[in-house]
Design a protein around this motif. Structure first.
Motif, PDB file in Angstrom:
ATOM      1  N   GLY A 142       0.251  -1.138  -7.359  1.00  0.00           N
ATOM      2  CA  GLY A 142       0.104   0.257  -7.723  1.00  0.00           C
ATOM      3  C   GLY A 142      -0.780   0.392  -8.942  1.00  0.00           C
ATOM      4  O   GLY A 142      -1.362  -0.567  -9.429  1.00  0.00           O
ATOM      5  N   ASN A 157       4.096  -2.891  -1.227  1.00  0.00           N
ATOM      6  CA  ASN A 157       4.612  -1.822  -2.072  1.00  0.00           C
ATOM      7  C   ASN A 157       4.737  -2.204  -3.541  1.00  0.00           C
ATOM      8  O   ASN A 157       5.064  -1.364  -4.367  1.00  0.00           O
ATOM      9  CB  ASN A 157       5.965  -1.349  -1.551  1.00  0.00           C
ATOM     10  N   LEU A 179       0.676   3.186  -4.469  1.00  0.00           N
ATOM     11  CA  LEU A 179       1.636   3.748  -5.397  1.00  0.00           C
ATOM     12  C   LEU A 179       0.970   4.218  -6.672  1.00  0.00           C
ATOM     13  O   LEU A 179       0.159   3.514  -7.258  1.00  0.00           O
ATOM     14  CB  LEU A 179       2.684   2.675  -5.749  1.00  0.00           C
TER      15      LEU A 179
END
Length: 81
Positions: A46, A43, A62
């Motif tokens: 991005g 996570n 992301l």
């Protein structure tokens, strides 16, 4: 006036290495690659301001907004100051 400014700037540039090298010290870095190993959280990756096609093509988890222009953005009020 210009010459005195140039002389002062030249003197400052010549003296800069003396200030930076006088404070230098030996630094030793030791890296243990086997210590507390864990996978990187996916996570954290991005891309900024990507379109839907870019996100799909790059398989990015992301699409982030951030930086100078959006740091004053208030998502709750959809307002920016």
């Amino acid at each position: 006036m210009v010459r005195s400014c140039l002389r002062a700037a030249s003197a400052a540039l010549l003296l800069c290495p003396l200030f930076f090298t006088a404070a230098s010290a030996a630094v030793t870095v030791a890296i243990d690659a086997s210590a507390r190993r864990h996978s990187i959280n996916p996570n954290i990756y991005g891309i900024a301001w990507a379109g839907k096609a870019d996100l799909l093509a790059l398989n990015v988890p992301l699409n982030r907004m951030g930086g100078n222009a959006t740091s004053s953005y208030n998502w709750a009020n959809n307002a920016q100051n």
